[in-house]
Design a protein around this motif. Structure first.
Motif, mmCIF file in Angstrom:
data_model
loop_
_atom_site.group_PDB
_atom_site.id
_atom_site.type_symbol
_atom_site.label_atom_id
_atom_site.label_comp_id
_atom_site.label_asym_id
_atom_site.label_seq_id
_atom_site.Cartn_x
_atom_site.Cartn_y
_atom_site.Cartn_z
ATOM 1 N N VAL A 32 -39.835 117.170 6.149
ATOM 2 C CA VAL A 32 -39.032 116.187 7.113
ATOM 3 C C VAL A 32 -39.967 115.396 7.811
ATOM 4 O O VAL A 32 -40.111 114.206 7.995
ATOM 5 C CB VAL A 32 -38.063 117.028 8.092
ATOM 6 C CG1 VAL A 32 -37.635 116.004 9.148
ATOM 7 C CG2 VAL A 32 -36.958 117.428 7.344
ATOM 8 N N LYS A 33 -41.260 116.026 8.296
ATOM 9 C CA LYS A 33 -42.289 115.327 8.984
ATOM 10 C C LYS A 33 -42.610 114.057 8.143
ATOM 11 O O LYS A 33 -42.991 113.007 8.603
ATOM 12 C CB LYS A 33 -43.184 116.134 9.352
ATOM 13 C CG LYS A 33 -44.455 115.492 10.178
ATOM 14 C CD LYS A 33 -45.307 116.651 10.899
ATOM 15 C CE LYS A 33 -46.317 116.145 11.504
ATOM 16 N NZ LYS A 33 -47.160 117.159 12.006
ATOM 17 N N VAL A 35 -41.382 112.622 5.507
ATOM 18 C CA VAL A 35 -40.278 111.387 5.128
ATOM 19 C C VAL A 35 -40.272 110.627 6.528
ATOM 20 O O VAL A 35 -40.291 109.511 6.385
ATOM 21 C CB VAL A 35 -39.061 112.106 4.880
ATOM 22 C CG1 VAL A 35 -38.016 111.196 5.115
ATOM 23 C CG2 VAL A 35 -38.827 112.973 3.591
ATOM 24 N N LYS A 36 -40.202 111.212 7.547
ATOM 25 C CA LYS A 36 -40.201 110.556 9.024
ATOM 26 C C LYS A 36 -41.406 109.652 9.074
ATOM 27 O O LYS A 36 -41.339 108.447 9.592
ATOM 28 C CB LYS A 36 -40.223 111.530 10.202
ATOM 29 C CG LYS A 36 -38.950 112.121 10.254
ATOM 30 C CD LYS A 36 -38.729 112.911 11.398
ATOM 31 C CE LYS A 36 -37.255 113.277 11.766
ATOM 32 N NZ LYS A 36 -37.388 114.170 13.268
ATOM 33 N N ALA A 37 -42.596 110.212 8.842
ATOM 34 C CA ALA A 37 -43.916 109.100 8.807
ATOM 35 C C ALA A 37 -43.843 108.142 7.856
ATOM 36 O O ALA A 37 -44.252 107.094 8.100
ATOM 37 C CB ALA A 37 -45.240 110.236 8.495
ATOM 38 N N LEU A 39 -41.004 106.460 6.870
ATOM 39 C CA LEU A 39 -40.219 105.568 7.295
ATOM 40 C C LEU A 39 -40.672 104.868 8.616
ATOM 41 O O LEU A 39 -40.563 103.704 8.489
ATOM 42 C CB LEU A 39 -38.795 106.202 7.687
ATOM 43 C CG LEU A 39 -38.152 106.936 6.584
ATOM 44 C CD1 LEU A 39 -36.868 107.756 7.106
ATOM 45 C CD2 LEU A 39 -37.564 105.810 5.403
ATOM 46 N N ASP A 40 -41.252 105.666 9.411
ATOM 47 C CA ASP A 40 -42.281 104.830 10.721
ATOM 48 C C ASP A 40 -43.146 104.002 9.928
ATOM 49 O O ASP A 40 -43.245 102.767 10.558
ATOM 50 C CB ASP A 40 -42.651 105.793 11.538
ATOM 51 C CG ASP A 40 -41.778 106.707 12.298
ATOM 52 O OD1 ASP A 40 -40.757 106.065 12.181
ATOM 53 O OD2 ASP A 40 -42.177 107.545 12.726
ATOM 54 N N GLN A 43 -41.613 100.395 8.691
ATOM 55 C CA GLN A 43 -40.605 99.640 9.772
ATOM 56 C C GLN A 43 -41.823 98.583 10.357
ATOM 57 O O GLN A 43 -41.383 97.755 10.816
ATOM 58 C CB GLN A 43 -40.060 100.311 10.799
ATOM 59 C CG GLN A 43 -39.001 101.195 10.146
ATOM 60 C CD GLN A 43 -38.312 102.115 11.134
ATOM 61 O OE1 GLN A 43 -38.663 102.029 12.275
ATOM 62 N NE2 GLN A 43 -37.467 102.793 10.812
#
Length: 44
Positions: A32-33, A35-37, A39-40, A43
């Motif tokens: 999850v970490k 994937v979040k990285a 996506l961040d 952006q």
């Protein structure tokens, strides 16, 4: 994300492409970490 009273995800309210992408991420072992990285970073 939408959930019912049993805390189950209601997929009819989710974009099917996002569901497929998350499933693929899980299959290849991304956390999850990670994937979040990703996506961040996309952006900016």
């Amino acid at each position: 994300m939408f959930m019912d009273s049993k805390k189950e995800v209601i997929t009819s309210h989710l974009d099917q492409e996002w569901i497929r992408l998350i499933q693929e991420a899980k299959e290849v072992g991304l956390s999850v970490k990670e994937v979040k990285a990703f996506l961040d970073n996309k952006q900016t």
